[in-house]
Motif scaffolding. Structure first.
Motif, short mmCIF file in Angstrom:
data_model
loop_
_atom_site.label_atom_id
_atom_site.label_comp_id
_atom_site.label_asym_id
_atom_site.label_seq_id
_atom_site.Cartn_x
_atom_site.Cartn_y
_atom_site.Cartn_z
N GLU A 53 -15.72 -18.90 -40.89
CA GLU A 53 -16.72 -19.69 -41.61
C GLU A 53 -18.14 -19.15 -41.43
O GLU A 53 -19.07 -19.68 -42.03
CB GLU A 53 -16.68 -21.15 -41.14
CG GLU A 53 -15.37 -21.84 -41.46
CD GLU A 53 -15.29 -23.25 -40.89
OE1 GLU A 53 -14.58 -24.08 -41.50
OE2 GLU A 53 -15.93 -23.51 -39.84
N SER A 54 -18.29 -18.13 -40.61
CA SER A 54 -19.62 -17.56 -40.35
C SER A 54 -19.45 -16.20 -39.68
O SER A 54 -18.32 -15.71 -39.53
CB SER A 54 -20.43 -18.50 -39.44
OG SER A 54 -19.79 -18.65 -38.20
N ASP A 55 -20.57 -15.60 -39.28
CA ASP A 55 -20.50 -14.31 -38.61
C ASP A 55 -19.59 -14.39 -37.38
O ASP A 55 -19.60 -15.37 -36.64
CB ASP A 55 -21.90 -13.87 -38.15
CG ASP A 55 -22.83 -13.58 -39.32
OD1 ASP A 55 -22.37 -13.65 -40.47
OD2 ASP A 55 -24.03 -13.31 -39.08
N GLU A 92 -18.83 -13.68 -33.79
CA GLU A 92 -19.57 -13.38 -32.57
C GLU A 92 -18.61 -12.86 -31.50
O GLU A 92 -17.50 -13.37 -31.36
CB GLU A 92 -20.29 -14.64 -32.05
CG GLU A 92 -21.33 -15.19 -33.01
CD GLU A 92 -22.53 -14.27 -33.17
OE1 GLU A 92 -22.77 -13.44 -32.25
OE2 GLU A 92 -23.23 -14.38 -34.20
N VAL A 121 -18.40 -17.41 -47.45
CA VAL A 121 -19.32 -17.27 -46.31
C VAL A 121 -20.55 -16.45 -46.71
O VAL A 121 -21.67 -16.75 -46.28
CB VAL A 121 -18.60 -16.62 -45.12
CG1 VAL A 121 -19.55 -16.43 -43.93
CG2 VAL A 121 -17.41 -17.48 -44.68
N TYR A 122 -20.34 -15.43 -47.54
CA TYR A 122 -21.45 -14.55 -47.97
C TYR A 122 -21.52 -14.55 -49.51
O TYR A 122 -21.19 -13.55 -50.16
CB TYR A 122 -21.25 -13.13 -47.45
CG TYR A 122 -21.00 -13.06 -45.97
CD1 TYR A 122 -21.96 -13.52 -45.05
CD2 TYR A 122 -19.81 -12.53 -45.46
CE1 TYR A 122 -21.73 -13.46 -43.68
CE2 TYR A 122 -19.58 -12.46 -44.09
CZ TYR A 122 -20.55 -12.93 -43.21
OH TYR A 122 -20.32 -12.87 -41.85
N HIS A 140 -21.41 -7.71 -40.77
CA HIS A 140 -22.18 -8.84 -40.23
C HIS A 140 -21.97 -9.01 -38.72
O HIS A 140 -22.66 -9.83 -38.11
CB HIS A 140 -21.82 -10.12 -40.98
CG HIS A 140 -22.51 -10.24 -42.30
ND1 HIS A 140 -23.74 -10.84 -42.46
CD2 HIS A 140 -22.15 -9.79 -43.54
CE1 HIS A 140 -24.10 -10.78 -43.73
NE2 HIS A 140 -23.15 -10.15 -44.41
#
Length: 378
Positions: A109-111, A113, A140-141, A159
């Motif tokens: 759902e995001s970068d 990590e 997401v993008y 990303h």
């Protein structure tokens, strides 16, 4: 640091209607023995943990027991979801489990990590990329052009903004161009799910899942571990093994493979019925293995699979290879079917199926049965 790379456990899988749970429990115990014997310091599991999006209770308990036993050894585990898994179900409890060093990939759902661990050479960044499709990454993008699987994985990796001066490991579950597939895997028409290995150039080691055959892609450090068990007869020649990865200082990685010894192997056997039931044929064979037996007799053996199971209890598949099966005909048009008698149709059907005409005795029996049926209907 010494890593064990696994993938595609497919817990709960059935092969030719045989449950593999007992075999999977057996191989997971062997994996724990390898972890101990090889002094493994961390475990990478690259997706397809379960065989179904909604796994059975038995499959969930099997994974729970396996992870609990690893946690008791105080070893970190990095586990991502694959295309057979539900990302949401795999991610459930991830924050709680991380306190025991069991790291589960979140839903994308995001970068992404990294999780950072350390050894005597410094920090190692572990990136966990679950199986992704273009539509998922596009959400997401949204500002980026993401159409293909290549676009999707490339965007996710870009990303991550990895520091190439450090040691970086990626877990991913995708099909990388040039890899060899087998029958037990889900195929995409036209190779639309292909991802080029160059996407992963910034990583020191890429632990891949998705394909069942153990193999490297281009270089030693981009690798599919393959399944720990054989899941189709297209895999009979696979050498299933645990992949041990020693990550030392930057730029130095050593890889070795420890063969798995399953409870039952999966093999193919071929010969006439008399040959495969002869003591000399099977006396030195593990007759409990999962087998595909191909009989070469010209005539079908009545209840062959039942009789053969007296010797080979775990036959998964029985086939014939003879004149009839090699020259099986193709059904042609039926425009003239109404002009032919039932006996003519039966005669043609029999010859189509068996590559030989009916005998006079067979025709006589068939004609008698037809007459008896019609007489009862009157």
């Amino acid at each position: 640091m010494r890593f064990l790379h696994l993938s595609d456990l497919h817990l709960g899988k059935r092969v030719n209607e045989f449950s593999m749970l007992e075999d999977q429990a057996y191989i997971l115990k062997e994996i724990l023995n390898i972890i101990d014997a090889q002094k493994v310091e961390a475990v990478l599991i690259a997706g397809d943990i379960y065989d179904k999006v909604i796994p059975s209770a038995e499959a969930v308990r099997l994974l729970d027991d396996f992870l609990t036993r690893i946690a008791a050894r105080e070893l970190p585990v990095f586990l991502i979801s694959g295309n057979h898994d539900s990302a949401e179900r795999v991610a459930f409890g991830s924050r709680l489990m991380s306190s025991r060093q069991i790291y589960l990939s979140p839903v994308f759902e995001s970068d992404v990590e990294p999780i950072t661990i350390s050894d005597r050479y410094g920090e190692i960044n572990i990136y966990m990329l679950p199986f992704v499709k273009p539509s998922l990454v596009k959400r997401v993008y949204p500002e980026e052009e993401i159409i293909t699987y290549q676009d999707a994985v490339n965007a996710a990796v870009q990303h991550m903004q990895i520091d190439t001066d450090k040691r970086n490991i990626l877990l991913a579950h995708q099909f990388v161009t040039g890899a060899a597939r087998c029958d037990s895997e889900e195929l995409s028409v036209g190779g639309v799910d292909d991802v080029d290995a160059s996407v992963f150039d910034g990583f020191d080691y890429v632990a891949l899942g998705h394909l069942h055959g153990p193999q490297k892609i281009g270089k030693e450090t981009v690798r599919y571990s393959g399944t720990p068990l054989k899941y189709s007869f297209s895999e009979t020649n696979h050498k299933k093994a645990a992949v041990i990865v020693d990550v030392e200082e930057k730029g130095k990685i050593n890889i070795q493979q420890i063969p798995f010894l399953p409870k039952h192997d999966m093999r193919e056997v071929r010969g006439t019925y008399m040959e495969v039931t002869a003591l000399d044929f099977y006396k030195d064979m593990n007759t409990d293995d999962y087998l595909h037996i191909t009989l070469t007799d010209e005539e079908d053996i009545p209840d062959a699979i039942g009789k053969l199971r007296c010797i080979y209890p775990n036959i998964m598949k029985l086939s014939y290879d003879n004149l009839r099966t090699r020259a099986a005909g193709t059904v042609r048009g039926t425009a003239e079917v109404e002009e032919k008698s039932p006996m003519e149709l039966l005669r043609e059907f029999y010859e189509l199926q068996n590559n030989q005409p009916m005998t006079d005795e067979q025709e006589e029996v068939a004609r008698g049965m037809m007459e008896e049926i019609w007489e009862d209907e009157r």
